[in-house]
Scaffold this motif. Structure first.
Motif, PDB file in Angstrom:
ATOM      1  N   CYS A 196       0.888  -1.160   0.000  1.00  0.00           N
ATOM      2  CA  CYS A 196       0.000   0.000   0.000  1.00  0.00           C
ATOM      3  C   CYS A 196       0.929   1.214   0.000  1.00  0.00           C
ATOM      4  O   CYS A 196       1.627   1.449   0.974  1.00  0.00           O
ATOM      5  CB  CYS A 196      -0.872   0.020   1.257  1.00  0.00           C
ATOM      6  N   GLU A 199      -0.854   4.824   2.520  1.00  0.00           N
ATOM      7  CA  GLU A 199      -1.336   4.922   3.901  1.00  0.00           C
ATOM      8  C   GLU A 199      -0.408   4.173   4.845  1.00  0.00           C
ATOM      9  O   GLU A 199       0.125   3.126   4.496  1.00  0.00           O
ATOM     10  CB  GLU A 199      -2.760   4.332   4.029  1.00  0.00           C
ATOM     11  N   CYS A 218      -8.201   4.389   5.287  1.00  0.00           N
ATOM     12  CA  CYS A 218      -8.188   4.834   3.895  1.00  0.00           C
ATOM     13  C   CYS A 218      -9.680   4.929   3.577  1.00  0.00           C
ATOM     14  O   CYS A 218     -10.492   4.335   4.292  1.00  0.00           O
ATOM     15  CB  CYS A 218      -7.494   3.784   3.023  1.00  0.00           C
ATOM     16  N   CYS A 273      -4.083   1.209  -5.751  1.00  0.00           N
ATOM     17  CA  CYS A 273      -5.388   1.611  -5.216  1.00  0.00           C
ATOM     18  C   CYS A 273      -6.531   1.071  -6.069  1.00  0.00           C
ATOM     19  O   CYS A 273      -7.558   0.643  -5.541  1.00  0.00           O
ATOM     20  CB  CYS A 273      -5.473   3.132  -5.098  1.00  0.00           C
ATOM     21  N   CYS A 276      -6.787  -2.550  -5.113  1.00  0.00           N
ATOM     22  CA  CYS A 276      -7.206  -2.644  -3.706  1.00  0.00           C
ATOM     23  C   CYS A 276      -8.691  -2.315  -3.574  1.00  0.00           C
ATOM     24  O   CYS A 276      -9.456  -3.036  -2.928  1.00  0.00           O
ATOM     25  CB  CYS A 276      -6.373  -1.676  -2.878  1.00  0.00           C
ATOM     26  N   ARG A 280     -11.623  -4.826  -2.351  1.00  0.00           N
ATOM     27  CA  ARG A 280     -12.429  -4.478  -1.175  1.00  0.00           C
ATOM     28  C   ARG A 280     -13.921  -4.460  -1.520  1.00  0.00           C
ATOM     29  O   ARG A 280     -14.752  -4.929  -0.755  1.00  0.00           O
ATOM     30  CB  ARG A 280     -11.983  -3.126  -0.609  1.00  0.00           C
TER      31      ARG A 280
HETATM   32  S1  SF4 Z   1      -6.700   2.064  -1.667  1.00  0.00           S
HETATM   33 FE1  SF4 Z   1      -5.579   0.396  -0.685  1.00  0.00          FE
HETATM   34  S2  SF4 Z   1      -3.520   0.528  -1.578  1.00  0.00           S
HETATM   35 FE2  SF4 Z   1      -4.539   2.505  -1.967  1.00  0.00          FE
HETATM   36  S3  SF4 Z   1      -3.980   3.801  -0.228  1.00  0.00           S
HETATM   37 FE3  SF4 Z   1      -5.927   2.815   0.297  1.00  0.00          FE
HETATM   38  S4  SF4 Z   1      -5.348   0.984   1.458  1.00  0.00           S
HETATM   39 FE4  SF4 Z   1      -3.539   1.683   0.351  1.00  0.00          FE
END
Ligand code: SF4
Ligand code: SF4
Length: 300
Positions: A196, A199, A218, A273, A276, A280
């Motif tokens: 990541c 963050e 995040c 991101c 990710c 999610r």
């Molecule tokens: S979206 Fe996922 S990879 Fe991107 S900053 Fe947030 S936690 Fe990190």
């Protein structure tokens, strides 16, 4: 060590930007009440390490009296207070001064104004400039945030090597930006996304709090719900490695998160991101406490 608290005072906004990673807009629900703010400030005091408190959104000036009251509480408790705004209220420098004067008297340490091409008509760009001028005249520290449409630069020398495509413009590919801005951008293999990059999930220095109680590490990635577990307790007991989403992200980025929960995915993504966020989204019904609120994933 947690030193910054950012209130997402409201998800409501005058704009509906393509790059908004919280899916904010004129019809988005969720705004703090004064009583909720007071409860959170009690908890912030208990944490003991907080130095600064920001008011943002959405657009916090839409709830001006509430924002003002929150800033008064923060200043009385000895915290630095900052604001992030899209400056919709700056219809002239003189009028912007009317909005800023009561804030200036309280001592704002940073007014951050969106001055980007996504709020793309002349009037709105000027609004940020007028707000900036008024802030500077009143001695309030102010700055602008500028996010532009993604641009692709190829054949540049980077750490990734010559010939790599780099995406400029500053947009982060989460929330509405994934839906609206990723099409046609260069992609890389999913296996490359093993960290990541933005963050500090293991030792967060700031969190964003929303009116539903979510404590965002995040956008849409929650430590837990502060209306269920007191914020100070949650922060004290937080352990990224035992958090079902942060654990894999810390150990191996979005690639490990997808692998750990056997999430079906594409072969390539724009960046960490982008991958990710979509992993999610696929896990949202499995971890409703940690992947919330649904509205920041564009869901009802
Ligand atoms: S979206 Fe996922 S990879 Fe991107 S900053 Fe947030 S936690 Fe990190
Ligand atoms: S990016 Fe900012 S100004 Fe645009 S919709 Fe989101 S909160 Fe509003």
């Amino acid at each position: 060590m947690l030193t910054g608290i950012h209130f997402l005072l409201t998800y409501l906004c005058t704009f509906e930007c393509d790059h908004c990673f919280l899916y904010c807009g004129p019809h988005t629900k969720g705004t703090f009440t004064l009583n909720q703010l007071r409860q959170v400030f009690d908890e912030i005091a208990r944490i003991g390490t907080i130095e600064s408190v920001y008011f943002e959104g959405g657009e916090p000036f839409l709830f001006y009296p509430l924002m003002l009251e929150g800033i008064k509480i923060a200043r009385n408790m000895g915290f630095k207070a900052g604001i992030v705004s899209n400056a919709y209220w700056a219809t002239s420098v003189e009028d912007a001064d009317l909005w800023l004067r009561p804030l200036s008297e309280l001592g704002i340490f940073n007014l951050s104004l969106s001055d980007d091409l996504f709020h793309d008509d002349e009037e709105e760009i000027n609004a940020a400039k007028m707000a900036l001028t008024a802030a500077k005249r009143s001695g309030m520290p102010a700055s602008t945030i500028c996010i532009e449409k993604p641009t692709v630069m190829t054949d540049v020398h980077t750490e990734q090597g010559k010939g790599t495509s780099v995406i400029g413009g500053g947009a982060m590919f989460k929330g509405r930006a994934v839906e609206k801005l990723t099409e046609g951008l260069p992609r890389r293999p999913w296996k490359e996304f093993i960290t990541c990059p933005h963050e500090e999930l293991e030792t967060p220095t700031r969190v964003h709090l929303d009116p539903y109680g979510h404590v965002h590490l995040c956008q849409g990635l929650s430590m837990g719900n502060m209306w269920e577990t007191p914020l100070s307790e949650m922060v004290k007991n937080y352990d990224a490695l035992s958090h079902p989403i942060c654990g894999p992200l810390v150990k191996g980025g979005p690639a490990l998160l997808a692998k750990e929960y056997d999430v079906k995915h594409e072969d390539t993504y724009v960046d960490e991101c982008h991958f990710c966020y979509l992993v999610r989204l696929a896990l949202i019904d499995r971890f409703p406490q940690y992947l919330a609120p649904r509205q920041v994933y564009g869901l009802e």
